[in-house]
Structure formats: structure tokens, C-alpha cells
Design a protein around this motif. Structure first.
Motif, PDB file in Angstrom:
ATOM      1  N   VAL A 126      25.941  90.642 -77.782  1.00 31.85           N
ATOM      2  CA  VAL A 126      26.069  91.325 -76.627  1.00 31.85           C
ATOM      3  C   VAL A 126      24.702  92.146 -76.302  1.00 31.85           C
ATOM      4  N   LYS A 127      24.187  92.103 -75.011  1.00 30.91           N
ATOM      5  CA  LYS A 127      23.085  93.021 -74.478  1.00 30.91           C
ATOM      6  C   LYS A 127      23.327  93.755 -73.208  1.00 30.91           C
ATOM      7  N   GLY A 128      23.144  94.746 -73.031  1.00 31.60           N
ATOM      8  CA  GLY A 128      23.613  95.571 -71.897  1.00 31.60           C
ATOM      9  C   GLY A 128      22.291  96.126 -71.068  1.00 31.60           C
ATOM     10  N   TYR A 129      22.364  96.513 -69.962  1.00 30.69           N
ATOM     11  CA  TYR A 129      21.061  96.907 -69.166  1.00 30.69           C
ATOM     12  C   TYR A 129      21.744  97.919 -68.149  1.00 30.69           C
ATOM     13  N   ASP A 130      20.892  98.785 -67.927  1.00 29.68           N
ATOM     14  CA  ASP A 130      21.032  99.717 -66.755  1.00 29.68           C
ATOM     15  C   ASP A 130      19.824 100.249 -66.359  1.00 29.68           C
ATOM     16  N   GLN A 131      19.369  99.772 -65.382  1.00 28.75           N
ATOM     17  CA  GLN A 131      17.905  99.802 -64.586  1.00 28.75           C
ATOM     18  C   GLN A 131      17.983 100.508 -63.182  1.00 28.75           C
ATOM     19  N   HIS A 132      17.226 101.518 -62.934  1.00 28.68           N
ATOM     20  CA  HIS A 132      17.184 102.196 -61.513  1.00 28.68           C
ATOM     21  C   HIS A 132      15.828 101.914 -60.899  1.00 28.68           C
ATOM     22  N   GLY A 133      15.801 101.743 -59.718  1.00 29.19           N
ATOM     23  CA  GLY A 133      14.312 101.893 -59.011  1.00 29.19           C
ATOM     24  C   GLY A 133      14.302 102.515 -57.972  1.00 29.19           C
ATOM     25  N   TYR A 134      13.194 102.862 -56.929  1.00 22.28           N
ATOM     26  CA  TYR A 134      13.060 103.513 -55.786  1.00 22.28           C
ATOM     27  C   TYR A 134      11.876 102.869 -55.394  1.00 22.28           C
ATOM     28  N   ASP A 135      11.972 102.246 -54.091  1.00 20.24           N
ATOM     29  CA  ASP A 135      11.145 101.904 -53.165  1.00 20.24           C
ATOM     30  C   ASP A 135      10.285 100.627 -53.978  1.00 20.24           C
ATOM     31  N   GLY A 136      11.271  99.986 -54.652  1.00 27.49           N
ATOM     32  CA  GLY A 136      10.359  98.533 -55.205  1.00 27.49           C
ATOM     33  C   GLY A 136       9.965  98.829 -56.563  1.00 27.49           C
ATOM     34  N   GLU A 137       9.902 100.017 -57.312  1.00 31.03           N
ATOM     35  CA  GLU A 137       9.190 100.216 -58.476  1.00 31.03           C
ATOM     36  C   GLU A 137      10.304 100.956 -59.191  1.00 31.03           C
ATOM     37  N   GLN A 145      19.164 101.266 -77.651  1.00 28.96           N
ATOM     38  CA  GLN A 145      18.727 101.406 -79.022  1.00 28.96           C
ATOM     39  C   GLN A 145      18.565 102.852 -79.541  1.00 28.96           C
ATOM     40  N   SER A 146      18.022 103.428 -78.587  1.00 26.00           N
ATOM     41  CA  SER A 146      17.671 105.047 -78.795  1.00 26.00           C
ATOM     42  C   SER A 146      18.803 105.794 -78.309  1.00 26.00           C
ATOM     43  N   LEU A 147      19.543 105.550 -77.424  1.00 29.18           N
ATOM     44  CA  LEU A 147      20.604 106.112 -76.558  1.00 29.18           C
ATOM     45  C   LEU A 147      20.096 107.107 -75.892  1.00 29.18           C
ATOM     46  N   SER A 148      19.120 106.768 -75.053  1.00 30.15           N
ATOM     47  CA  SER A 148      18.228 107.802 -74.329  1.00 30.15           C
ATOM     48  C   SER A 148      17.714 107.070 -73.160  1.00 30.15           C
ATOM     49  N   TRP A 149      17.269 108.061 -71.984  1.00 31.50           N
ATOM     50  CA  TRP A 149      16.943 107.373 -70.839  1.00 31.50           C
ATOM     51  C   TRP A 149      15.338 107.375 -70.757  1.00 31.50           C
ATOM     52  N   VAL A 150      14.717 106.651 -70.379  1.00 29.54           N
ATOM     53  CA  VAL A 150      13.309 106.229 -70.215  1.00 29.54           C
ATOM     54  C   VAL A 150      12.651 106.435 -68.690  1.00 29.54           C
ATOM     55  N   ALA A 151      11.942 107.307 -68.549  1.00 28.91           N
ATOM     56  CA  ALA A 151      11.488 107.668 -67.232  1.00 28.91           C
ATOM     57  C   ALA A 151      10.166 106.854 -66.743  1.00 28.91           C
ATOM     58  N   ALA A 152      10.344 106.145 -65.837  1.00 34.58           N
ATOM     59  CA  ALA A 152       9.063 105.390 -65.518  1.00 34.58           C
ATOM     60  C   ALA A 152       8.166 106.109 -64.664  1.00 34.58           C
ATOM     61  N   LYS A 153       9.063 107.147 -64.035  1.00 35.22           N
ATOM     62  CA  LYS A 153       8.106 107.867 -63.089  1.00 35.22           C
ATOM     63  C   LYS A 153       8.011 109.405 -63.532  1.00 35.22           C
ATOM     64  N   GLN A 154       6.815 109.941 -63.210  1.00 38.59           N
ATOM     65  CA  GLN A 154       6.911 111.555 -63.480  1.00 38.59           C
ATOM     66  C   GLN A 154       8.236 112.259 -63.031  1.00 38.59           C
ATOM     67  N   GLN A 155       8.487 111.795 -61.532  1.00 39.57           N
ATOM     68  CA  GLN A 155       9.483 112.352 -60.783  1.00 39.57           C
ATOM     69  C   GLN A 155      10.812 112.015 -61.357  1.00 39.57           C
TER      70      GLN A 155
END
Length: 376
Positions: A126-137, A145-155
Motif C-alpha cells: 500500500v502507498k498513500g499520498y496527500d498533496q496540496h497545491g495553490y495556483d498550479g504549483e 516515511q518521516s511522518l512529517s509535512w514537506v513545504a514546497a513553498k516558503q509560505q
């Protein structure tokens, strides 16, 4: 020997086992004319199973077999409707929160979420995913794996810091992705197995607009969408001069895909060495279409000949592909797939929301949902 090479090639392609997928796409938008402010759609194995939007404010099944869920849970659709209403309200606040973080005012803006899982019915992986985006990015995503959230933007760093502190909630997210999601996915696959486990082979055509154009191998009417379509020369897959296409939906629930081959540097005598190979995952034999001039349908007739029109370039598949692409783009926008696709992750199913924020923002505008999967 040639056949052995093709079979070996297909075995390599099929090294990854067949997966079942649960995908939820949630999208909220602002200032998009003639468009619902909030839309939620769910898919199992690329088949849409439900729909909710801010205009109807009702969660509804998109497949007859999805009504079987009420046998176990008579209140299922009422509960889904309430989750949709909650998500709608949360996402509306989310847009305003993000506009503040990005120092924006009016204009078109889109908040998206993709949430769900893959389940291998052979290995049980089983593999799970949870991804969020804003204005196409990309904005933020959950790392199992780390049970943590990864920020793709400084905001998004404010959101990450707040969410990473709640260890109990991180554990619940892991349970949602690795336990609840695959459990419900298995049920849905069981409900719709007559549809989801069917195999439909396509019609395969060779198309060429003009003598200088690439030759297109067009497969249409296949199901499921787990297929391979590629050009081979002397039994070996060709990459040079090949432009693969993406699968597009047909109106009847099947799919179509094309792969283009540039033959401008290939001597005419070598054309017969090429063939188009179509393979449905799990099927025993591939469909092999040899590149023969008389089989190519062009604007000038079959094989470049003149003319009774029987073999002319078929506008139906072309128009269908264009319309299919338009429909697919609409679904992707509504479904929240305007993220930059990662190589190691697909776009997966989403759930209800409730966002995280800075100290200057209302706690009701959390950028990440704390509720369970939309599938319960």
C-alpha cells in the motif's frame, strides 16, 4: 528470436504489478466564471465513483454499483454530503488565507488537494499520498516515511511547523492513508469488479497527415487504462524519434492513446522493420501492428493512394482526441491535478478540509484537513 525479444520487453514493462488506485480530487476556485466554487470528485481505478460541488451541495454516486455501499452504511451519502459541505466552507477560507500569504488580492485563484492510496492486490503493498497545491504549483505534501509535512513553498512553512507538532494527528493521517483508504478501496473494487476488472481491447490504426508527418499509432476503446503502447524495431523498443501521448477518456468509459514515430531519417526500405505494440497489463498477448504503407490512413487515402476515401485520415479519432483532451483538462482542473507531477508519485484521492495558519490568521483557515478520508 524477434518474438522472444518482444516478450522479454513486455515482461520488463510488466515488472510492476497491477495496482488498484483510490483518488480524490478537491478543488476550490475564486472568480472563475460559470464554475462551481468547490468541486470534489472520487475515482477508483480511473473510474469516477462520486461527485460533489457547491452548486448542488449533494454527494452523489456516479456508478450504479456505488449504491451497494448503503447496504453496509445506509447514511453513507448523507455523511458524504456533510463532509462535502464542511470541505466547501474550509476551502473557501483557505483561498483567502493563501491570498494573504502570497500578498494577493483579487483575480483567479485555485486551491487543490490530491489524497488517496495505491493497493497491490498481489503483494498487498500500500502507498498513500496527500498533496496540496495553490495556483498550479505544489504547496505542501505529507511524507509517510518521516511522518512529517514537506513545504514546497516558503509560505507553506508556517503550516508545516504547526502540523508537525501534533504527533497524534500525524499518526491519524498515517492510519487514514495506510489502513482506511485501502480498506475502502478493496470494498469499492469488490462492488464494481464487473466494471473495474473487465478487459476491453482497442482498435488500432496507423495515421499520417502528410508524407513528411510522423506516423501515429492510435489505439482507442481499451480498458483498463493500465496499458503499454510503444514502437519497436526488430523486436526492440524504440525511443529515438518517438513522442508518446497520454491516455484520454472516451465517452463510453474506455480510453484512447497515441504514440508518434518520426521516420524522416529512416530509409523507406527499413519501414517494414517497425511495429506498434499494444499491451494491456495482465493480458496474455500483445497486439502487434506492423508498419506497412498500405495500412496507413492519410489525407490522401490508404497508403498514400488517391482515392475512394475509404482509407482517408479519420477525423473522428482526431476530433475525439481533442475533445477528450479538453474534457480531461476540465476534469483535472476540477479535480485538482494542476500540480507538477512527481516522477515517483501519482495523483491520488482527496478528502475534507480544515486548514493550518499563522498566528495572524483565523484557526478556521487551516491549510490541511484534520478529518478522515472522504470514503469514511
Amino acid at each position: 528470436m524477434k518474438l522472444c525479444v518482444v516478450v522479454l520487453l513486455l515482461l520488463i514493462h510488466n515488472a510492476a504489478a497491477v495496482l488498484h488506485t483510490s483518488r480524490n480530487f478537491y478543488t476550490a476556485s475564486s472568480e472563475v466564471p460559470n464554475f462551481p466554487e468547490f468541486v470534489a470528485v472520487g475515482y477508483v481505478d480511473d473510474v469516477q465513483i462520486d461527485h460533489y460541488d457547491s452548486n448542488t451541495q449533494r454527494a452523489e454516486p456516479k456508478q450504479d454499483w456505488m449504491n451497494k455501499v448503503t447496504v453496509e452504511d445506509p447514511q453513507y451519502w448523507e455523511e458524504q454530503t456533510q463532509r462535502g459541505l464542511n470541505a466547501q466552507q474550509g476551502f473557501k477560507v483557505n483561498i483567502e488565507t493563501l491570498k494573504q500569504r502570497f500578498n494577493q488580492t483579487g483575480g483567479v485563484h485555485i486551491v487543490q488537494r490530491m489524497y488517496g492510496c495505491d493497493w497491490d492486490d498481489e503483494t498487498g503493498e500500500v502507498k498513500g499520498y496527500d498533496q496540496h497545491g495553490y495556483d498550479g504549483e505544489d504547496f505542501i505534501s505529507f511524507d509517510l516515511q518521516s511522518l512529517s509535512w514537506v513545504a514546497a513553498k516558503q509560505q507553506a512553512f508556517i503550516t508545516k511547523m504547526k502540523l508537525d507538532k501534533d504527533k497524534a494527528q500525524l499518526a491519524r493521517w498515517k492510519n487514514d492513508l495506510t489502513q482506511q483508504c485501502p480498506d475502502w478501496l478493496k470494498k469499492f473494487v469488490s462492488y464494481g469488479q464487473s466494471t473495474l476488472k473487465r478487459t476491453v481491447f482497442p482498435s488500432v490504426s496507423l495515421l499520417q497527415k502528410s508524407p513528411s508527418s510522423p506516423v501515429t499509432c492510435h489505439a482507442s476503446g481499451f480498458y483498463p487504462n493500465r496499458i503499454m503502447l510503444f514502437w519497436a524495431r526488430d523486436g526492440e523498443e524504440v525511443h529515438e524519434g518517438v513522442e508518446p501521448g497520454v491516455s484520454l477518456p472516451n465517452h463510453d468509459g474506455t480510453f484512447q492513446r497515441s504514440v508518434h514515430l518520426d521516420l524522416s531519417s529512416v530509409p523507406p526500405a527499413d519501414w517494414e522493420k517497425y511495429e506498434c505494440v499494444f499491451k494491456i497489463s495482465g493480458a496474455q498477448k500483445p497486439t502487434v501492428t506492423k508498419l506497412e504503407r498500405e495500412r496507413i490512413r492519410t489525407n490522401r487515402g490508404r497508403g498514400g493512394g488517391g482515392g475512394d476515401g475509404e482509407g482517408e485520415f479519420p477525423v473522428g479519432p482526431v476530433i475525439g482526441a481533442v475533445l477528450g483532451a479538453a474534457v480531461l483538462i476540465l476534469v483535472l482542473v476540477l479535480g485538482g491535478v494542476y500540480f507538477r507531477k512527481r516522477q515517483n508519485q501519482g495523483f491520488k484521492r482527496a478528502s475534507t478540509t480544515d486548514m493550518s495558519s499563522s498566528s495572524k490568521e483565523s484557526s478556521s483557515s487551516d491549510l490541511i484537513p484534520r478529518s478522515k478520508l472522504s470514503t469514511k
